[in-house]
Design a protein around this motif. Structure first.
Motif, PDB file in Angstrom:
ATOM      1  N   VAL A 196      12.060  25.518  29.737  1.00 51.67           N
ATOM      2  CA  VAL A 196      13.145  26.395  28.648  1.00 51.67           C
ATOM      3  C   VAL A 196      14.123  25.264  28.538  1.00 51.67           C
ATOM      4  O   VAL A 196      14.999  25.276  27.583  1.00 51.67           O
ATOM      5  CB  VAL A 196      13.806  27.613  29.449  1.00 51.67           C
ATOM      6  CG1 VAL A 196      15.321  27.671  29.205  1.00 51.67           C
ATOM      7  CG2 VAL A 196      12.883  28.927  29.495  1.00 51.67           C
ATOM      8  N   GLN A 197      14.276  24.392  29.505  1.00 53.97           N
ATOM      9  CA  GLN A 197      15.166  22.988  29.614  1.00 53.97           C
ATOM     10  C   GLN A 197      14.752  22.224  28.356  1.00 53.97           C
ATOM     11  O   GLN A 197      15.653  21.110  28.216  1.00 53.97           O
ATOM     12  CB  GLN A 197      15.576  22.594  30.768  1.00 53.97           C
ATOM     13  CG  GLN A 197      16.308  23.755  31.655  1.00 53.97           C
ATOM     14  CD  GLN A 197      16.552  23.158  33.288  1.00 53.97           C
ATOM     15  OE1 GLN A 197      15.713  22.311  33.575  1.00 53.97           O
ATOM     16  NE2 GLN A 197      17.427  23.626  33.602  1.00 53.97           N
ATOM     17  N   ALA A 198      13.407  21.856  28.148  1.00 53.80           N
ATOM     18  CA  ALA A 198      12.801  20.988  27.187  1.00 53.80           C
ATOM     19  C   ALA A 198      13.185  20.903  25.919  1.00 53.80           C
ATOM     20  O   ALA A 198      13.192  22.205  25.243  1.00 53.80           O
ATOM     21  CB  ALA A 198      11.325  20.927  27.675  1.00 53.80           C
ATOM     22  N   ASP A 199      13.451  19.728  25.629  1.00 59.86           N
ATOM     23  CA  ASP A 199      14.139  19.390  24.001  1.00 59.86           C
ATOM     24  C   ASP A 199      12.694  19.013  23.284  1.00 59.86           C
ATOM     25  O   ASP A 199      12.955  19.220  22.078  1.00 59.86           O
ATOM     26  CB  ASP A 199      15.021  18.471  23.998  1.00 59.86           C
ATOM     27  CG  ASP A 199      16.434  19.088  24.571  1.00 59.86           C
ATOM     28  OD1 ASP A 199      16.783  20.387  24.442  1.00 59.86           O
ATOM     29  OD2 ASP A 199      17.095  18.351  25.249  1.00 59.86           O
ATOM     30  N   THR A 200      11.953  18.242  23.876  1.00 59.92           N
ATOM     31  CA  THR A 200      10.914  17.812  23.077  1.00 59.92           C
ATOM     32  C   THR A 200       9.507  18.187  23.613  1.00 59.92           C
ATOM     33  O   THR A 200       9.374  18.737  24.923  1.00 59.92           O
ATOM     34  CB  THR A 200      10.942  16.436  23.017  1.00 59.92           C
ATOM     35  OG1 THR A 200      10.794  15.756  24.463  1.00 59.92           O
ATOM     36  CG2 THR A 200      12.096  15.656  22.446  1.00 59.92           C
ATOM     37  N   LEU A 201       8.392  17.947  22.985  1.00 57.31           N
ATOM     38  CA  LEU A 201       7.128  18.084  23.609  1.00 57.31           C
ATOM     39  C   LEU A 201       6.852  17.173  24.940  1.00 57.31           C
ATOM     40  O   LEU A 201       6.300  17.653  26.087  1.00 57.31           O
ATOM     41  CB  LEU A 201       6.009  17.881  22.759  1.00 57.31           C
ATOM     42  CG  LEU A 201       4.441  17.883  23.078  1.00 57.31           C
ATOM     43  CD1 LEU A 201       4.062  19.123  23.990  1.00 57.31           C
ATOM     44  CD2 LEU A 201       3.603  17.581  22.033  1.00 57.31           C
ATOM     45  N   ALA A 202       7.364  16.105  24.694  1.00 55.98           N
ATOM     46  CA  ALA A 202       7.281  15.042  26.188  1.00 55.98           C
ATOM     47  C   ALA A 202       8.027  15.557  27.211  1.00 55.98           C
ATOM     48  O   ALA A 202       7.601  15.611  28.311  1.00 55.98           O
ATOM     49  CB  ALA A 202       7.790  13.715  25.620  1.00 55.98           C
ATOM     50  N   ASP A 203       9.161  16.125  27.079  1.00 57.34           N
ATOM     51  CA  ASP A 203      10.006  16.729  27.900  1.00 57.34           C
ATOM     52  C   ASP A 203       9.236  17.956  28.705  1.00 57.34           C
ATOM     53  O   ASP A 203       9.179  17.972  29.878  1.00 57.34           O
ATOM     54  CB  ASP A 203      11.376  17.143  27.679  1.00 57.34           C
ATOM     55  CG  ASP A 203      12.151  16.069  27.235  1.00 57.34           C
ATOM     56  OD1 ASP A 203      12.028  14.875  27.579  1.00 57.34           O
ATOM     57  OD2 ASP A 203      13.210  16.390  26.376  1.00 57.34           O
ATOM     58  N   ALA A 204       8.635  18.785  27.827  1.00 58.98           N
ATOM     59  CA  ALA A 204       8.076  19.949  28.099  1.00 58.98           C
ATOM     60  C   ALA A 204       6.644  19.577  29.305  1.00 58.98           C
ATOM     61  O   ALA A 204       6.530  19.937  30.441  1.00 58.98           O
ATOM     62  CB  ALA A 204       7.541  20.782  27.176  1.00 58.98           C
TER      63      ALA A 204
ATOM     64  N   ALA B 245      -3.930  12.850  19.050  1.00 55.98           N
ATOM     65  CA  ALA B 245      -3.359  13.203  17.609  1.00 55.98           C
ATOM     66  C   ALA B 245      -4.699  12.471  16.750  1.00 55.98           C
ATOM     67  O   ALA B 245      -5.188  11.420  17.354  1.00 55.98           O
ATOM     68  CB  ALA B 245      -2.257  12.178  17.176  1.00 55.98           C
ATOM     69  N   ALA B 246      -4.871  12.887  15.462  1.00 56.44           N
ATOM     70  CA  ALA B 246      -5.946  12.551  14.838  1.00 56.44           C
ATOM     71  C   ALA B 246      -5.830  10.921  14.479  1.00 56.44           C
ATOM     72  O   ALA B 246      -4.848  10.604  14.066  1.00 56.44           O
ATOM     73  CB  ALA B 246      -6.106  13.347  13.522  1.00 56.44           C
ATOM     74  N   GLY B 247      -6.661  10.230  14.766  1.00 56.26           N
ATOM     75  CA  GLY B 247      -6.830   8.838  14.396  1.00 56.26           C
ATOM     76  C   GLY B 247      -5.856   8.022  15.389  1.00 56.26           C
ATOM     77  O   GLY B 247      -5.902   6.622  15.290  1.00 56.26           O
ATOM     78  N   GLY B 248      -4.906   8.530  16.432  1.00 59.46           N
ATOM     79  CA  GLY B 248      -4.086   7.709  17.169  1.00 59.46           C
ATOM     80  C   GLY B 248      -4.476   7.562  18.533  1.00 59.46           C
ATOM     81  O   GLY B 248      -5.535   8.023  18.927  1.00 59.46           O
ATOM     82  N   THR B 249      -3.782   6.628  19.106  1.00 57.57           N
ATOM     83  CA  THR B 249      -3.795   6.419  20.432  1.00 57.57           C
ATOM     84  C   THR B 249      -3.466   7.838  21.339  1.00 57.57           C
ATOM     85  O   THR B 249      -2.193   8.269  21.058  1.00 57.57           O
ATOM     86  CB  THR B 249      -3.205   5.286  21.089  1.00 57.57           C
ATOM     87  OG1 THR B 249      -3.550   4.196  20.407  1.00 57.57           O
ATOM     88  CG2 THR B 249      -3.207   4.774  22.820  1.00 57.57           C
ATOM     89  N   PRO B 250      -3.960   8.103  22.206  1.00 59.29           N
ATOM     90  CA  PRO B 250      -3.856   9.498  22.994  1.00 59.29           C
ATOM     91  C   PRO B 250      -2.330   8.928  23.746  1.00 59.29           C
ATOM     92  O   PRO B 250      -2.214   7.749  24.159  1.00 59.29           O
ATOM     93  CB  PRO B 250      -4.947   9.662  23.910  1.00 59.29           C
ATOM     94  CG  PRO B 250      -6.435   8.971  23.357  1.00 59.29           C
ATOM     95  CD  PRO B 250      -5.504   7.855  22.536  1.00 59.29           C
ATOM     96  N   GLN B 251      -1.646  10.178  23.752  1.00 59.48           N
ATOM     97  CA  GLN B 251      -0.203   9.887  24.538  1.00 59.48           C
ATOM     98  C   GLN B 251      -0.589  10.288  25.802  1.00 59.48           C
ATOM     99  O   GLN B 251      -0.880  11.754  26.039  1.00 59.48           O
ATOM    100  CB  GLN B 251       0.768  10.620  23.669  1.00 59.48           C
ATOM    101  CG  GLN B 251       0.782  10.095  22.318  1.00 59.48           C
ATOM    102  CD  GLN B 251       1.426   8.572  22.288  1.00 59.48           C
ATOM    103  OE1 GLN B 251       2.462   8.294  23.015  1.00 59.48           O
ATOM    104  NE2 GLN B 251       0.707   7.832  21.560  1.00 59.48           N
TER     105      GLN B 251
ATOM    106  N   GLU C 202       4.859   8.916  37.961  1.00 59.78           N
ATOM    107  CA  GLU C 202       5.214   7.587  37.556  1.00 59.78           C
ATOM    108  C   GLU C 202       4.670   7.668  35.895  1.00 59.78           C
ATOM    109  O   GLU C 202       3.759   8.265  35.684  1.00 59.78           O
ATOM    110  CB  GLU C 202       4.286   6.703  38.107  1.00 59.78           C
ATOM    111  CG  GLU C 202       4.629   6.570  39.787  1.00 59.78           C
ATOM    112  CD  GLU C 202       6.232   5.700  39.942  1.00 59.78           C
ATOM    113  OE1 GLU C 202       6.501   4.950  39.238  1.00 59.78           O
ATOM    114  OE2 GLU C 202       6.721   6.192  41.119  1.00 59.78           O
ATOM    115  N   PRO C 203       5.225   7.054  35.257  1.00 58.95           N
ATOM    116  CA  PRO C 203       5.186   6.958  33.857  1.00 58.95           C
ATOM    117  C   PRO C 203       3.432   6.304  33.720  1.00 58.95           C
ATOM    118  O   PRO C 203       3.440   5.268  34.592  1.00 58.95           O
ATOM    119  CB  PRO C 203       6.122   6.066  32.960  1.00 58.95           C
ATOM    120  CG  PRO C 203       7.210   5.996  33.988  1.00 58.95           C
ATOM    121  CD  PRO C 203       6.737   6.294  35.547  1.00 58.95           C
ATOM    122  N   ALA C 204       2.867   6.351  32.856  1.00 55.18           N
ATOM    123  CA  ALA C 204       1.734   5.699  32.733  1.00 55.18           C
ATOM    124  C   ALA C 204       1.232   5.471  31.077  1.00 55.18           C
ATOM    125  O   ALA C 204       1.830   6.416  30.283  1.00 55.18           O
ATOM    126  CB  ALA C 204       0.435   6.595  33.330  1.00 55.18           C
TER     127      ALA C 204
END
Length: 86
Positions: A16-24, A47-53, A59-61
Motif C-alpha cells: 500500500v505504501q509503495a509508489d513504484t514497482l521497485a518500492d513494492a 524486460a524484453a531484451g534488457g538486463t534483468p532488474q 542489501e542492494p544487488a
C-alpha cells in the motif's frame, strides 16, 4: 496461522505504501526475508531484451553482481510458475 496472518498484513502494508514497482518489490522482499528468516531474498524482473532488474533484501544487488550459476538458476525460473521456491 497467526504468524502467517501477521506476515500478510505486513506485506499488504508495504504494498500500500509503495509508489513504484521497485518500492513494492523491495518492501515485499524485506518482509519475506524476515518471515522466511533468510539471509537474502532476490526479486528479479525481466524486460524484453534488457538486463534483468534485481531487487534484493537486505542489501542492494545488481544482475552483474550475481554469480553466473545463480543467474542461470534465476533464468531457469523465468518460465516456471510464479513464486516458485529454490
Amino acid at each position: 496461522a497467526v504468524q502467517s496472518q501477521l506476515a500478510l498484513a505486513e506485506l499488504n502494508q508495504q504494498l500500500v505504501q509503495a509508489d513504484t514497482l521497485a518500492d513494492a518489490l523491495g518492501g515485499a522482499a524485506e518482509v519475506l526475508r524476515r518471515v522466511w528468516q533468510a539471509r537474502r531474498v532476490l526479486a528479479v524482473t525481466f524486460a524484453a531484451g534488457g538486463t534483468p532488474q534485481v531487487v534484493c533484501a537486505p542489501e542492494p544487488a545488481d544482475w552483474r553482481d550475481l554469480t553466473p550459476e545463480l543467474r542461470r538458476q534465476i533464468e531457469s525460473l523465468r518460465d516456471t510458475d510464479l513464486l516458485s521456491t529454490v
